[in-house]
Structure formats: structure tokens, C-alpha cells
Design an enzyme around this catalytic site. Structure first.
Site, PDB file in Angstrom:
ATOM      1  N   LYS A 120       0.831  -1.215   0.000  1.00  0.00           N
ATOM      2  CA  LYS A 120       0.000   0.000   0.000  1.00  0.00           C
ATOM      3  C   LYS A 120       0.858   1.256   0.000  1.00  0.00           C
ATOM      4  CE  LYS A 120      -4.474  -1.571   1.478  1.00  0.00           C
ATOM      5  NZ  LYS A 120      -5.619  -1.421   2.378  1.00  0.00           N
ATOM      6  N   LYS A 202      -3.374 -10.145  -7.152  1.00  0.00           N
ATOM      7  CA  LYS A 202      -4.610 -10.475  -6.429  1.00  0.00           C
ATOM      8  C   LYS A 202      -5.782  -9.664  -6.986  1.00  0.00           C
ATOM      9  CE  LYS A 202      -5.713  -8.582  -2.563  1.00  0.00           C
ATOM     10  NZ  LYS A 202      -5.847  -8.039  -1.208  1.00  0.00           N
ATOM     11  N   LYS A 205     -10.480  -4.828  -4.825  1.00  0.00           N
ATOM     12  CA  LYS A 205     -11.567  -3.859  -5.044  1.00  0.00           C
ATOM     13  C   LYS A 205     -11.035  -2.521  -5.513  1.00  0.00           C
ATOM     14  CE  LYS A 205     -11.754  -3.680  -0.054  1.00  0.00           C
ATOM     15  NZ  LYS A 205     -12.226  -4.605   0.921  1.00  0.00           N
TER      16      LYS A 205
HETATM   17  P1  TYM Z   1     -10.130  -6.636   2.897  1.00  0.00           P
HETATM   18  O1  TYM Z   1     -11.204  -5.636   3.040  1.00  0.00           O
HETATM   19  O2  TYM Z   1      -8.976  -6.283   2.012  1.00  0.00           O
HETATM   20  O3  TYM Z   1     -10.699  -7.999   2.362  1.00  0.00           O
HETATM   21  C1  TYM Z   1     -11.825  -8.603   2.986  1.00  0.00           C
HETATM   22  C2  TYM Z   1     -11.699 -10.104   3.043  1.00  0.00           C
HETATM   23  O4  TYM Z   1     -11.689 -10.655   1.733  1.00  0.00           O
HETATM   24  C3  TYM Z   1     -10.513 -11.403   1.518  1.00  0.00           C
HETATM   25  N1  TYM Z   1     -10.074 -11.163   0.143  1.00  0.00           N
HETATM   26  C4  TYM Z   1      -9.756 -12.112  -0.730  1.00  0.00           C
HETATM   27  N2  TYM Z   1      -9.755 -13.452  -0.611  1.00  0.00           N
HETATM   28  C5  TYM Z   1      -9.386 -14.156  -1.700  1.00  0.00           C
HETATM   29  N3  TYM Z   1      -9.003 -13.581  -2.866  1.00  0.00           N
HETATM   30  C6  TYM Z   1      -8.993 -12.253  -3.021  1.00  0.00           C
HETATM   31  N4  TYM Z   1      -8.637 -11.705  -4.171  1.00  0.00           N
HETATM   32  C7  TYM Z   1      -9.391 -11.448  -1.920  1.00  0.00           C
HETATM   33  N5  TYM Z   1      -9.509 -10.108  -1.725  1.00  0.00           N
HETATM   34  C8  TYM Z   1      -9.933  -9.950  -0.450  1.00  0.00           C
HETATM   35  C9  TYM Z   1      -9.504 -10.873   2.532  1.00  0.00           C
HETATM   36  O5  TYM Z   1      -8.511 -11.818   2.832  1.00  0.00           O
HETATM   37  C10 TYM Z   1     -10.388 -10.570   3.705  1.00  0.00           C
HETATM   38  O6  TYM Z   1     -10.657 -11.731   4.453  1.00  0.00           O
HETATM   39  N6  TYM Z   1      -7.718  -5.943   7.189  1.00  0.00           N
HETATM   40  C11 TYM Z   1      -8.856  -6.589   6.575  1.00  0.00           C
HETATM   41  C12 TYM Z   1     -10.164  -6.177   7.186  1.00  0.00           C
HETATM   42  C13 TYM Z   1     -10.187  -6.341   8.667  1.00  0.00           C
HETATM   43  C14 TYM Z   1     -10.305  -7.558   9.379  1.00  0.00           C
HETATM   44  C15 TYM Z   1     -10.300  -7.198  10.749  1.00  0.00           C
HETATM   45  C16 TYM Z   1     -10.421  -8.890   8.987  1.00  0.00           C
HETATM   46  C17 TYM Z   1     -10.113  -5.326   9.574  1.00  0.00           C
HETATM   47  N7  TYM Z   1     -10.173  -5.861  10.829  1.00  0.00           N
HETATM   48  C18 TYM Z   1     -10.390  -8.178  11.753  1.00  0.00           C
HETATM   49  C19 TYM Z   1     -10.520  -9.858  10.007  1.00  0.00           C
HETATM   50  C20 TYM Z   1     -10.491  -9.501  11.353  1.00  0.00           C
HETATM   51  C21 TYM Z   1      -8.871  -6.232   5.100  1.00  0.00           C
HETATM   52  O7  TYM Z   1      -8.316  -5.241   4.700  1.00  0.00           O
HETATM   53  O8  TYM Z   1      -9.595  -7.074   4.325  1.00  0.00           O
END
Ligand code: TYM
Length: 340
Positions: A120, A202, A205
Site C-alpha cells: 500500500k 490479487k 476492489k
Molecule cells: P479486505 O477488506 O482487504 O478484504 C476482505 C476479506 O476478503 C478477503 N479477500 C480475498 N480473498 C481471496 N481472494 C482475493 N482476491 C481477496 N480479496 C480480499 C480478505 O482476505 C479478507 O478476508 N484488514 C482486513 C479487514 C479487517 C479484518 C479485521 C479482517 C479489519 N479488521 C479483523 C478480520 C479480522 C482487510 O483489509 O480485508
């Protein structure tokens, strides 16, 4: 039921998604699918991680809209708000409060090793703020407040769950057993969905190439078009075979097809034996369309019902705060803060 035997407490699951972009097929297959398939079995807490989203600049009106639409998406995926606690992270101040405490128990060196921070900072070179750096401490707070057994996430978040475990162990080592040590819970297929246009990256979004990313709310014809355009590999054999290193494009499509249909790779190879990529790509598109269709339709219906969504996030904040504040009080006492 025998009145003397207490039902065993359910195990706890918790996870969150940043409303920094619309929900994608990656977030669905990597995370939400696992949440909804286990919603009956576990005591579940799922939230919209809006505090995390502002580590990257957001348009305020878009952030607000996406936070609410994400809630509709969670419910449409089968998370019943009566049985699961669904809430907005910023509605529960204990996240920021414990986040600060854990900042003081998380090391600079640990944070510097986080691959997401490195990624990032490369992408947002003009805004490498302190929040982006200390983000894993806030994520550890999100998790530890609810003492979960499992944190269902995609592969890319595993490192953050691991640092959370390290911080919790460090804290417990000083103050006794305050936090439960959670396990990451990662799906066997779909844990890392790759971009359809650049299958070595990957699916994200915040992808700048609109063809690389499939959104949960994309119309069927849009999904079909994206899969028809999906980049396959320039190998000469042109056959559907799982080989992530050699054939990242086809292997990614196979993983998506496997996650949507429940078929294994051998069955998929047999199904498309001799048919080539031309038949395979639209079949994957169709499987995704059918997987997402009921979710999209239900989410569209829910998005119109603002009053209902508001009642869900209000009740969710109340339930979540009750649990979170209990943990926070314990932490404050342990570190030596005077009770109010
Ligand atoms: P985030 O918002 O980037 O993604 C949300 C969830 O989706 C999964 N994910 C994917 N899995 C497979 N392939 C992909 N291309 C893909 N893109 C996203 C991510 O692994 C995630 O599970 N930091 C976290 C959000 C968060 C969180 C937490 C998660 C904040 N606090 C506490 C668990 C527990 C995040 O940025 O996910």
C-alpha cells in the site's frame, strides 16, 4: 431438554471487510462464503471496517454508501442479523481504544515486515500515514475484543492474524490470560482469487483495470463479458490443467470454478478435456453468475430498505459494544488505568 445440562457455548467467529471499494468475487470466495456457511455453527461477529478504510483517502459520501451496501451484502449472503452480530466498526469506540493500547505492545520491526504495508505504501506513495503503518494493531484490537476462536479471512490477511496472535501472546505473557489466541480460518479453494486481466496479481476492489475484478453486484452480462475477456496463458497445449506457476490464468479460473461448483480440479480437467479455453471461460462465467445471482437480487432489495438496515446496524453496535467493553475494561485494569 434436560434442565440441568447447560447447552455448550458456541465457538466464536469474527471478521471484517473494508468498505473502501465494492464487495468483490475475491472477498466473497475468500471470506464471506466461509462466514455464511458456518453461521449456524458459530457465534458470529462481522463488521464493516470503516476505521481501516481511511488509511487510504476516501470520498466521504462513497464510504458512507458502501458501508451500508456492504451490510446489505452480508445479509444477502445469508448472514441472518438475528443470529449474527453485524455492525459498523466506528460505532464501537472500544476498537479505537484497544487499538491505541495495542499500538504500545506492537513493535516497529514487526509492523515494518507487513507485506500489505509495503504494497500500500508503494501504491500510495504520497500518503504513507501512521495509520497505514499501525493498521495491524487496530486489526488485532478488532479481533481480540471479541475473544474469537476463528478469524475467517483470505490468504492475504493471514499475516495480520499472525501478528495479532503474537501481540496477544506478548500481552498475556505480561498480564496473564487476558486474550484468547485466535486461529486464522482460510478456505481450501478461493483463498487467493487473482485478477482476471493480470492473473499474477490479487483480485482487488481498488483494481484500476475494470476487467480484472468481478464485483458481487455486477450484472450477469457484465460478469459474462469479464470472463470471456479473462487472460489465459500463452502456452501451446491450450488445455484446462491446474498448474499455478506455469498457467496462472487458467489455474485461477479453475479455482474460481471449483469454489463456485464444489468440483475438484481432477473433475474439472476431465469435464473440459479436449474442449480448450474457448468453452471453459464462459462456463466459469456462468458458474459465477449463478453463484452471485441470488445474492445480488437480495442485496438490491435490501439496499432499498434503509430503515431495516439502520435497525440492524444499531442493534449490532449495541450487542458488539457490550462484549467489546467487557474486554476493554479488563485490559484497562491490567495496564493500570484508574477505573472511572
Ligand atoms: P479486505 O477488506 O482487504 O478484504 C476482505 C476479506 O476478503 C478477503 N479477500 C480475498 N480473498 C481471496 N481472494 C482475493 N482476491 C481477496 N480479496 C480480499 C480478505 O482476505 C479478507 O478476508 N484488514 C482486513 C479487514 C479487517 C479484518 C479485521 C479482517 C479489519 N479488521 C479483523 C478480520 C479480522 C482487510 O483489509 O480485508
Amino acid at each position: 431438554m434436560d434442565q440441568t445440562t447447560k447447552p455448550e457455548a458456541k465457538k466464536v467467529m469474527l471478521s471484517g471487510i473494508q468498505p473502501s471499494g465494492d464487495l468483490t468475487l475475491g472477498s466473497y470466495l475468500g471470506a464471506i462464503k466461509n462466514w455464511s456457511e458456518r453461521a449456524e455453527e458459530f457465534d458470529c461477529y462481522y463488521f464493516m471496517a470503516d476505521l481501516h478504510s481511511i488509511t487510504v483517502r476516501q470520498v466521504p459520501a462513497d464510504l458512507r454508501r458502501r458501508t451500508i451496501e456492504q451490510l446489505a451484502g452480508y445479509i444477502a449472503c445469508g448472514l441472518d442479523p438475528e443470529k449474527n452480530t453485524l455492525f459498523i466498526q466506528s460505532h464501537v469506540p472500544a476498537h479505537a481504544q484497544l487499538g491505541w493500547v495495542l499500538d504500545c505492545y506492537t513493535m516497529f520491526g514487526e509492523l515494518s515486515r507487513m507485506t500489505q504495508f509495503k504494497d500500500k505504501s508503494r501504491k500510495n506513495a504520497e500518503n504513507i500515514n501512521a495509520g497505514l503503518f499501525t493498521y495491524p494493531a487496530l486489526m488485532a484490537a478488532d479481533i481480540l475484543l471479541y475473544q474469537p476462536d476463528y478469524v475467517p479471512v483470505g490468504e492475504d490477511q493471514k499475516q495480520h492474524v499472525e501478528i495479532c496472535r503474537d501481540v496477544a501472546e506478548r500481552f498475556n505473557g505480561i498480564y496473564g490470560d487476558v486474550f484468547k489466541i485466535p486461529e486464522p480460518y482460510i478456505p481450501k479453494v478461493g483463498a487467493r482469487v487473482m485478477s482476471l486481466s493480470t492473473p499474477t496479481n490479487k483480485m482487488s476492489k481498488s483494481d484500476t483495470d475494470p476487467n480484472g475484478c468481478v464485483y458481487m453486484m455486477d450484472a450477469p452480462e457484465v460478469i459474462a463479458r469479464k470472463f470471456k475477456k479473462a487472460v489465459t496463458d500463452s502456452d501451446t497445449e491450450r488445455c484446462v490443467r491446474y498448474a499455478p506457476e506455469e498457467k496462472p490464468g487458467v489455474s485461477n479460473l479453475m479455482s474460481i470454478y471449483a469454489a463456485c461448483t464444489g468440483k475438484d480440479f481432477a473433475a474439472i480437467e476431465a469435464e473440459f478435456d479436449g474442449l480448450g479455453y474457448g468453452a471453459f471461460k464462459p462456463a466459469v462465467g456462468d458458474a459465477v453468475i449463478e453463484t452471485l445471482r441470488p445474492i445480488r437480487e437480495e442485496a438490491q432489495r435490501l439496499i432499498k430498505d434503509k430503515a431495516y438496515l439502520e435497525s440492524v446496524y444499531r442493534a449490532g453496535a449495541e450487542k458488539a459494544s457490550y462484549i467489546a467493553e467487557k474486554t476493554l475494561r479488563k485490559v484497562y485494569k491490567k495496564v493500570g488505568f484508574v477505573a472511572r
